[in-house]
Design a protein around this motif. Structure first.
Motif, PDB file in Angstrom:
ATOM      1  N   PRO A  72      10.325 143.111  49.629  1.00 16.01           N
ATOM      2  CA  PRO A  72       8.969 142.763  49.161  1.00 16.01           C
ATOM      3  C   PRO A  72       8.511 141.418  49.697  1.00 16.01           C
ATOM      4  N   SER A  73       7.317 140.964  49.294  1.00 16.85           N
ATOM      5  CA  SER A  73       6.816 139.676  49.759  1.00 16.85           C
ATOM      6  C   SER A  73       7.619 138.546  49.111  1.00 16.85           C
ATOM      7  N   ARG A 104       8.877 134.892  40.548  1.00 20.63           N
ATOM      8  CA  ARG A 104       7.449 135.149  40.635  1.00 20.63           C
ATOM      9  C   ARG A 104       7.030 135.246  42.114  1.00 20.63           C
ATOM     10  N   SER A 105       6.197 136.244  42.436  1.00 22.35           N
ATOM     11  CA  SER A 105       5.707 136.394  43.808  1.00 22.35           C
ATOM     12  C   SER A 105       4.829 135.199  44.164  1.00 22.35           C
ATOM     13  N   LEU A 106       4.949 134.778  45.426  1.00 28.07           N
ATOM     14  CA  LEU A 106       4.195 133.595  45.837  1.00 28.07           C
ATOM     15  C   LEU A 106       2.780 133.977  46.265  1.00 28.07           C
ATOM     16  N   ALA A 107       1.814 133.134  45.882  1.00 32.07           N
ATOM     17  CA  ALA A 107       0.436 133.324  46.330  1.00 32.07           C
ATOM     18  C   ALA A 107       0.330 132.889  47.785  1.00 32.07           C
ATOM     19  N   TRP A 108      -0.744 133.310  48.463  1.00 33.24           N
ATOM     20  CA  TRP A 108      -0.866 133.002  49.887  1.00 33.24           C
ATOM     21  C   TRP A 108      -0.790 131.502  50.162  1.00 33.24           C
ATOM     22  N   LEU A 160       3.290 120.985  47.203  1.00 28.32           N
ATOM     23  CA  LEU A 160       3.970 121.296  45.934  1.00 28.32           C
ATOM     24  C   LEU A 160       5.098 120.301  45.620  1.00 28.32           C
ATOM     25  N   TRP A 161       5.239 119.287  46.444  1.00 30.30           N
ATOM     26  CA  TRP A 161       6.299 118.291  46.276  1.00 30.30           C
ATOM     27  C   TRP A 161       7.678 118.946  46.193  1.00 30.30           C
ATOM     28  N   GLY A 162       7.875 120.011  46.974  1.00 27.14           N
ATOM     29  CA  GLY A 162       9.186 120.649  47.043  1.00 27.14           C
ATOM     30  C   GLY A 162       9.639 121.336  45.774  1.00 27.14           C
ATOM     31  N   ARG A 163       8.684 121.740  44.916  1.00 20.98           N
ATOM     32  CA  ARG A 163       9.076 122.450  43.688  1.00 20.98           C
ATOM     33  C   ARG A 163       8.228 123.695  43.491  1.00 20.98           C
ATOM     34  N   CYS A 164       8.816 124.685  42.773  1.00 24.07           N
ATOM     35  CA  CYS A 164       8.062 125.893  42.441  1.00 24.07           C
ATOM     36  C   CYS A 164       6.918 125.519  41.504  1.00 24.07           C
ATOM     37  N   ARG A 165       5.740 126.161  41.694  1.00 23.98           N
ATOM     38  CA  ARG A 165       4.547 125.786  40.938  1.00 23.98           C
ATOM     39  C   ARG A 165       4.694 126.109  39.451  1.00 23.98           C
ATOM     40  N   THR A 166       5.425 127.180  39.115  1.00 27.13           N
ATOM     41  CA  THR A 166       5.536 127.560  37.705  1.00 27.13           C
ATOM     42  C   THR A 166       6.823 127.059  37.040  1.00 27.13           C
ATOM     43  N   CYS A 167       7.993 127.312  37.657  1.00 27.19           N
ATOM     44  CA  CYS A 167       9.244 126.948  36.974  1.00 27.19           C
ATOM     45  C   CYS A 167       9.747 125.563  37.374  1.00 27.19           C
ATOM     46  N   ARG A 168       9.077 124.903  38.329  1.00 28.87           N
ATOM     47  CA  ARG A 168       9.428 123.541  38.769  1.00 28.87           C
ATOM     48  C   ARG A 168      10.825 123.455  39.375  1.00 28.87           C
TER      49      ARG A 168
END
Ligand SMILES: [Zn+2]
Length: 255
Positions: free
Chosen positions: A37-38, A46-50, A62-70
């Motif tokens: 998958p993507s 979580r799937s990443l947005a474009w 994003l300062w090297g972190r996931c946008r939701t779970c950090r």
């Protein structure tokens, strides 16, 4: 065709290719598909947005972190993207349009993926080395090093390393080199021919010994480390492909 605008386009193209190489580096050792998958966050799934998938840029924004779970994102992602972008820009500038730039870039991409996977997993996937070998040989009919040199490259690269692996096994009764290394050097031979393949092997062994000795000294000796030889082969091949001919010419002057 090799003005600043074209080189910039090559760099952007390279960053996008680098993003795909990251997918290969992450998924191939896990036996997952590289097309579906993507992309998703490896931590929260979580799937990443474009806009989270933009090479290098997203990592910085994003300062090297996931946008939701950090959860921190590996620095390997922007590094591979930046390196591939740089490689594409430099190759386009140096070779210009033609079959050779395509061959060299394909070779470079294979080396980046093998370097990273071997470093982390001590693994050199057949899905890279075997098609790589075939592609290198096929391309040698339309650009350097020529099909005969490429064929010798496959035989010398695979043969010499197979011989060393076999000898090591007979003497030490343990596996020092894997068949992955043998197939990888055969692939290198297909792309750059037999002479530069020997230069690759010398450079990789030299670099490997240096790092091996440094590690033994740092750990007060006596310990044996299984160094990923494919990682050194990738470094040696990159050096041989770019500077090897100069080194060979310099060396042969003494004869
Ligand atoms: Zn996450």
């Amino acid at each position: 065709m090799t003005g600043p605008a074209a080189i910039l386009v090559a760099a952007v193209f390279g960053a996008i290719v680098g993003s795909f190489l990251n997918v290969c580096i992450y998924r191939l050792p896990l036996g997952q598909s590289v097309v579906w998958p993507s992309s998703a966050c490896p931590h929260c799934k979580r799937s990443l947005a474009w806009f989270e998938n933009l090479p290098v840029v997203s990592y910085l924004v994003l300062w090297g972190r996931c946008r939701t779970c950090r959860h921190p994102i590996s620095g390997r992602y922007p590094l591979v993207e930046a390196l591939t972008a740089l490689m594409c820009a430099a190759a386009w500038w140096y070779y210009g349009p033609g079959a050779l730039v395509f061959s060299r870039l394909l070779f470079g991409c294979a080396l980046i993926v093998l370097f990273a996977i071997d470093l982390e997993h001590h693994l050199l996937p057949n899905v890279i080395t075997l098609p790589g070998m075939a592609a290198g040989f096929a391309l040698s009919f339309v650009c350097g090093p020529g099909w005969l040199d490429s064929l010798f490259g496959i035989m010398v690269g695979g043969g010499v390393l197979y011989g060393i692996a076999e000898l090591y096994y007979r003497v030490r009764h343990e596996e020092g080199l894997g068949m992955g290394d043998v197939k990888m050097l055969a692939m290198i031979g297909a792309f750059i021919g037999w002479k530069l393949t020997l230069v690759t092997l010398m450079m990789a062994s030299f670099a490997g010994s240096l790092v091996g000795v440094a590690l033994m000294v740092a750990h007060k000796g006596g310990m044996k480390y299984a160094l990923p030889f494919g990682t050194f082969l990738a470094l040696g091949a990159a050096l041989a492909a770019t500077t090897g001919q100069g080194i060979l010419d310099w060396y042969l002057r003494f004869w």
